[in-house]
Design an enzyme around this catalytic site. Structure first.
Site: not given
Length: 320
Positions: A56, A128, A212, A214, A216, A252
């Site tokens: 428990y 990691d 080109k 982009k 962001h 994380q």
């Protein structure tokens, strides 16, 4: 023949550690062994802070993040006189063996205790994914989900403001978490400890993307490589494009473990107890090709540098 075992979590916490403790406790009890939970890792072992666990004690723990036993970094454990006190504390309670859950530092402690007469089995618990002898460590997949969710959110706001976003990911000196998250999150650029990094080259690649058309971009980078705030200012100056750095940090390590981590931790916890019952000591468990395996802790510590997933990086660059 062992009758009593102890279990502790050491070093940085990882989602799934509670599930691993549960696996250890329930398996040991099914084999008629007594289990002592040791609080705050090797520090608690030295300070003799431990308690008898029953089934428990680990109820409703499989889905909880962190570690209910607590964890701590305890550099003093490298001293022989400190470890001698810890061993005496185990002997006073007639604890025959230990299961240690943690990363490479925890492995070193387990190795030293084994040499001092306390059989130890180590379980890899770290987000990691930087421990040898296993394809994956407990907590890695949960952290990966957390990082990718953060990248998805950053992409929304980066797109709205035509901004370059840098996201710093944990991993210490292993880029596994960053690389996998970058692929899953569709990051345009990846900076890893395993590859040579020059900020000038990174800027050139970003500038080429801008030319080109982009609007962001997201740069995923493993911690400790550079100061990401300074890198953001450098990129903004060179590209004339607003650039912001986000350090995900300890978020994380938190959160409920995902399904794979719960299963992995449960299997590893059970397997560690089985190895102790069979008389093994100084071993670390792992998973390779979805099968439970074990290796000498000494061998694992000698080969901690993981094989870099170069093919993953090649794929990622094709997807930029």
């Amino acid at each position: 023949m062992i009758k009593k075992i102890g279990v502790l979590t050491s070093g940085g916490d990882a989602p799934g550690m509670n599930a691993a403790i549960r696996g250890v406790v329930r398996t040991a009890l099914s084999e008629k062994l007594e289990v002592f939970g040791i609080y705050d890792g090797y520090l608690g072992l030295y300070e003799n802070r431990m308690t008898l666990l029953d089934r428990y004690s680990v109820s409703d723990m499989i889905n909880r993040g962190g570690t209910f036993l607590g964890s701590a970094r305890f550099p003093g454990f490298y001293k022989n006189e400190i470890r001698t006190i810890a061993v005496n504390n185990l002997n006073k309670r007639n604890i025959d063996a230990l299961v240690v859950i943690g990363g490479d530092g925890s492995y070193i402690g387990a190795q030293k205790l084994t040499k001092m007469g306390i059989p130890c089995i180590s379980i890899p618990g770290t987000i990691d994914n930087d421990v040898a002898g296993t394809d994956y460590t407990i907590g890695y997949f949960t952290a990966l989900e957390t990082v990718v969710e953060a990248i998805d959110r950053l992409r929304d706001t980066s797109s709205s403001h035509q901004r370059i976003s840098i996201v710093e990911v944990m991993g210490r000196y292993c880029g596994d978490l960053t690389l996998a998250a970058a692929i899953a999150g569709g990051c345009e650029f990846i900076v890893l400890p395993e590859i040579h990094y020059k900020k000038e080259e990174l800027v050139s690649e970003i500038q080429a993307g801008i030319e080109k058309g982009k609007k962001h971009a997201i740069v995923a980078i493993t911690e400790y490589i550079c100061d990401v705030e300074k890198l953001a200012k450098y990129i903004e100056k060179k590209t004339n494009r607003e650039t912001r750095a986000t350090i995900l940090g300890h978020i994380q390590r938190g959160g409920a473990p995902v399904v794979y981590d719960r299963i992995l931790a449960s299997r590893m916890g059970a397997y560690a107890v089985e190895l102790l019952i069979e008389g093994y000591k100084g071993k670390c468990v792992g998973i390779q090709n979805e099968k439970m395996v074990f290796n000498d802790i000494t061998d694992a510590l000698k080969n901690m540098k993981r094989v870099f997933k170069k093919d993953w990086l090649i794929t990622a660059k094709k997807l930029y």
